[in-house]
Design a protein around this motif. Structure first.
Motif, PDB file in Angstrom:
ATOM      1  N   ILE A  57      -0.543   3.280  -5.416  1.00  0.00           N
ATOM      2  CA  ILE A  57      -2.008   3.290  -5.374  1.00  0.00           C
ATOM      3  C   ILE A  57      -2.571   2.424  -6.494  1.00  0.00           C
ATOM      4  O   ILE A  57      -3.394   1.549  -6.263  1.00  0.00           O
ATOM      5  N   ARG A  58      -2.110   2.662  -7.736  1.00  0.00           N
ATOM      6  CA  ARG A  58      -2.631   1.892  -8.868  1.00  0.00           C
ATOM      7  C   ARG A  58      -1.545   1.274  -9.728  1.00  0.00           C
ATOM      8  O   ARG A  58      -1.819   0.746 -10.803  1.00  0.00           O
ATOM      9  N   ARG A  59      -0.297   1.390  -9.301  1.00  0.00           N
ATOM     10  CA  ARG A  59       0.825   0.805 -10.043  1.00  0.00           C
ATOM     11  C   ARG A  59       0.926   1.350 -11.461  1.00  0.00           C
ATOM     12  O   ARG A  59       1.186   0.620 -12.409  1.00  0.00           O
ATOM     13  N   GLU A  60       0.727   2.632 -11.607  1.00  0.00           N
ATOM     14  CA  GLU A  60       0.845   3.272 -12.910  1.00  0.00           C
ATOM     15  C   GLU A  60       2.005   4.239 -12.898  1.00  0.00           C
ATOM     16  O   GLU A  60       2.275   4.883 -11.894  1.00  0.00           O
TER      17      GLU A  60
ATOM     18  N   THR B  46       0.862  -1.173   0.000  1.00  0.00           N
ATOM     19  CA  THR B  46       0.000   0.000   0.000  1.00  0.00           C
ATOM     20  C   THR B  46       0.901   1.226   0.000  1.00  0.00           C
ATOM     21  O   THR B  46       2.110   1.116   0.231  1.00  0.00           O
TER      22      THR B  46
END
Length: 143
Positions: free
Chosen positions: A94-97, A52
């Motif tokens: 957060i979103r692995r971007e 996280t």
């Protein structure tokens, strides 16, 4: 020490037996490089784990404390970047971007602009950009 640079750049698991021997020899001659190698792998591991944002913050803080404790100045530019952009960097968790695609496209366009110096027709410049970005896909479709 032939081949040590390439071995040093790879994760331990991706090294062949011969490369591992070269790397171990390098570490015997320069023990500080072993710590640099280990800490680089630890940092990579933080970004590869499914953490996280809060866990990543904690892991990065622990990593930074360890770097400071060891006095590894070679990480100073990264530590500065991390300090300046910490919130943005940890947003990755957060979103692995990432913005990697956009950064790569911007770099490609800058290279094309340098290569096309002297082209005054804007349409031709965009043609060059289009061919570099899409040309391979349209000229050589994958099977």
């Amino acid at each position: 020490m032939k081949g040590a640079m390439w071995a040093f750049r790879k994760p331990w698991n991706n090294l062949g037996e011969e490369q591992q021997v070269v790397l171990l020899s390098l570490f015997r001659q320069a023990p500080i490089l072993k710590e640099v190698y280990v800490q680089r792998e630890v940092l990579t591991g933080i970004f590869e784990k499914d953490l996280t944002q809060a866990q990543a913050e904690q892991a990065l803080t622990q990593w930074l404390d360890r770097i400071t404790e060891l006095g590894l100045d070679c990480f100073s530019p990264f530590v500065t970047t991390l300090s300046n952009w910490r919130d943005h960097i940890t947003n990755y968790f957060i979103r692995r971007e990432t913005s990697g695609f956009v950064e790569g496209l911007n770099n490609k366009i800058k290279v094309i602009k340098r290569r096309c110096y002297g082209i005054y027709n804007l349409g031709r410049l965009f043609q060059h950009i289009w061919l570099d970005v899409q040309g391979r896909r349209t000229s050589f479709p994958e099977h």
